[in-house]
Design an enzyme around this catalytic site. Structure first.
Site, short mmCIF file in Angstrom:
data_model
loop_
_atom_site.label_atom_id
_atom_site.label_comp_id
_atom_site.label_asym_id
_atom_site.label_seq_id
_atom_site.Cartn_x
_atom_site.Cartn_y
_atom_site.Cartn_z
NE ARG A 148 -12.54 14.63 17.05
CZ ARG A 148 -13.56 15.49 16.86
NH1 ARG A 148 -13.81 15.99 15.68
NH2 ARG A 148 -14.30 15.85 17.88
CE1 TYR B 77 1.93 -2.90 4.81
CE2 TYR B 77 -0.32 -2.24 5.29
CZ TYR B 77 0.93 -2.63 5.72
OH TYR B 77 1.18 -2.75 7.05
CG ASP C 97 0.61 3.20 -0.90
OD1 ASP C 97 1.67 3.80 -0.66
OD2 ASP C 97 0.09 2.39 -0.10
CE LYS D 71 5.53 0.95 6.51
NZ LYS D 71 4.55 0.57 5.50
C1 PLP Z 1 3.21 0.17 5.45
C2 PLP Z 1 2.44 0.48 4.25
C3 PLP Z 1 1.10 0.91 4.33
C4 PLP Z 1 0.37 1.00 5.66
O1 PLP Z 1 0.95 1.95 6.48
P1 PLP Z 1 0.87 1.90 8.10
O2 PLP Z 1 1.58 3.15 8.47
O3 PLP Z 1 1.59 0.66 8.52
O4 PLP Z 1 -0.56 1.87 8.47
C5 PLP Z 1 0.45 1.23 3.16
N1 PLP Z 1 1.06 1.11 1.97
C6 PLP Z 1 2.32 0.69 1.84
C7 PLP Z 1 2.93 0.58 0.49
C8 PLP Z 1 3.06 0.35 2.97
O5 PLP Z 1 4.31 -0.10 2.84
#
Ligand code: PLP
Length: 383
Positions: A48, A101, A173, A198
């Site tokens: 962890r 998101y 982000d 992604k």
């Molecule tokens: C998918 C996504 C998230 C969240 O990510 P997870 O891996 O699904 O928890 C946050 N920001 C953006 C822009 C995303 O496309």
């Protein structure tokens, strides 16, 4: 070294015990200590608190984003959660992009407000709106650019300048463009968040996230939460994402070129009433998109004539495009935000930020461009 070299080599060295070219999956809970006096001699004690496969992935992403350190998480939402937990206390206030998101909005409004944190969802594409949203209790400005799902851009340098002048960290982000196309820290941001689910993974294999920090202080604060709250990435996920990240630039180049062609096709189709793709001259923030990033990415959205029914019918008639809730992978994906990704955002709020009933979001993958366009054409022609 250049980006293509770093995406393959940063953070990893051949395994000293075997010469294995790939970093091993260190699937071990604990790490044996040589002696009480030499405790932590290897740098690891318990998975962890740190794991060598995860460390390799963290080092690679830190290098690609140009940060001083990074921390990997079990998901993109865990990464965002860690930023909130690291920086916000009861009574504090944060400014968050009004288009973001869906999970970010849910985390803020349904979880952090319970702990007495206040949020303003501001149109961060408008610097005056950012200036108006901050107050003396603001401890974080969190932007998403381009934003999910309508691709609204925020001027990273502009927002960073406002935040920095007030001593407030600016987190971005950067999931949609990745460091290959956009590097927020170079533009003045303090933290970068990714859902590695992604483009970093790119193969629909994992769920993960990462936070990259500009300063030692922020890096330590985020790493502290990573360990304290246990929001960790597993060694297996880190390993898979390390492999995926080696082709990040090649996928981004090819997928965004394909996205441009798909966007041009959609723009010329009579059943399509609007197309939003940053590479199109018609995109309202085309100039900012061109200035701020070196590519336009592979996400787009469009509006079909006929609202929810038409959008649903298109989803049902495409064959190559996959109906799913992910993006950024080699498989092209089609989504209906209103019924899928943004179902938790209340209608007035979603309409206010431009998420309409007939909006279709696409994530352009790595298939042949002609096949992708052909499939959309047959689906649209049936409407
Ligand atoms: C998918 C996504 C998230 C969240 O990510 P997870 O891996 O699904 O928890 C946050 N920001 C953006 C822009 C995303 O496309």
């Amino acid at each position: 070294m250049g980006f293509r070299t770093d995406q393959i080599h940063a953070g990893v060295t051949p395994d000293p015990s075997s010469g294995a070219i790939l970093t091993p999956i260190h699937q071990s809970t604990t790490f044996v200590q040589p002696s009480v006096d030499d405790y932590m001699a290897t740098g690891y004690s318990y998975s962890r608190s740190g794991n060598p496969t995860v460390t390799a992935f963290e080092a690679r992403v830190a290098k690609l984003e140009g940060g001083i350190g990074s921390a990997a998480f079990s998901s993109g939402m865990a990464a965002t959660n860690a930023v909130f937990m690291a920086l916000l206390n009861t009574g504090d206030h944060a400014v968050v992009s009004d288009v973001a998101y869906g999970g970010t909005y849910r985390l803020a409004t349904k979880v952090f407000t319970r702990f007495g944190v206040h949020f303003t969802f501001a149109d961060t594409s408008d610097l005056d709106a950012v200036r108006a949203a901050v107050n003396e209790r603001t401890r974080l400005v969190f932007t998403e650019t381009p934003a999910n799902p309508n691709l609204k851009y925020t001027d990273i340098a502009g927002v960073s300048e406002i935040a920095t002048s007030l001593g407030i960290p600016h987190a971005v982000d950067n999931t949609f463009l990745t460091p290959y196309f956009q590097r927020p820290l170079e533009l003045g941001a303090d933290l970068v968040v990714h859902s590695t689910t992604k483009y970093f993974d790119g193969h629909n294999a994992t769920v993960g996230g990462v936070v990259v920090s500009r300063t030692e202080e922020l890096s330590e604060a985020v790493a502290f939460v990573q360990n304290a709250a246990g929001l960790i990435m597993s060694p297996m996920v880190a390993w898979l994402t390390l492999q995926g990240s080696k082709t990040l630039s090649e996928r981004m180049d090819r997928q965004s070129a394909s996205a441009m062609a798909v966007a041009e096709f959609l723009e010329g189709h009579p059943k399509v009433t609007a197309v939003s793709y940053p590479g199109l001259a018609s995109f309202p923030q085309h100039e900012l998109a061109t200035k701020q990033a070196s590519g336009y990415g592979a996400m787009g959205c469009f509006e079909v004539e006929g609202g929810v029914e038409a959008a649903k019918s298109l989803m049902g008639s495409v064959r190559l495009w996959t109906l799913a809730e992910n993006l950024g992978s080699v498989e092209s994906i089609i989504t209906h935000p209103v019924t899928m990704t943004h179902a938790d955002v209340e209608k007035p709020e979603r309409l206010r930020v431009g998420i309409t009933d007939g909006m279709v979001r696409i994530s352009v993958g790595l298939e042949d461009t002609e096949d992708l366009i052909g499939d959309l054409a047959q689906g649209l022609d049936r409407l």
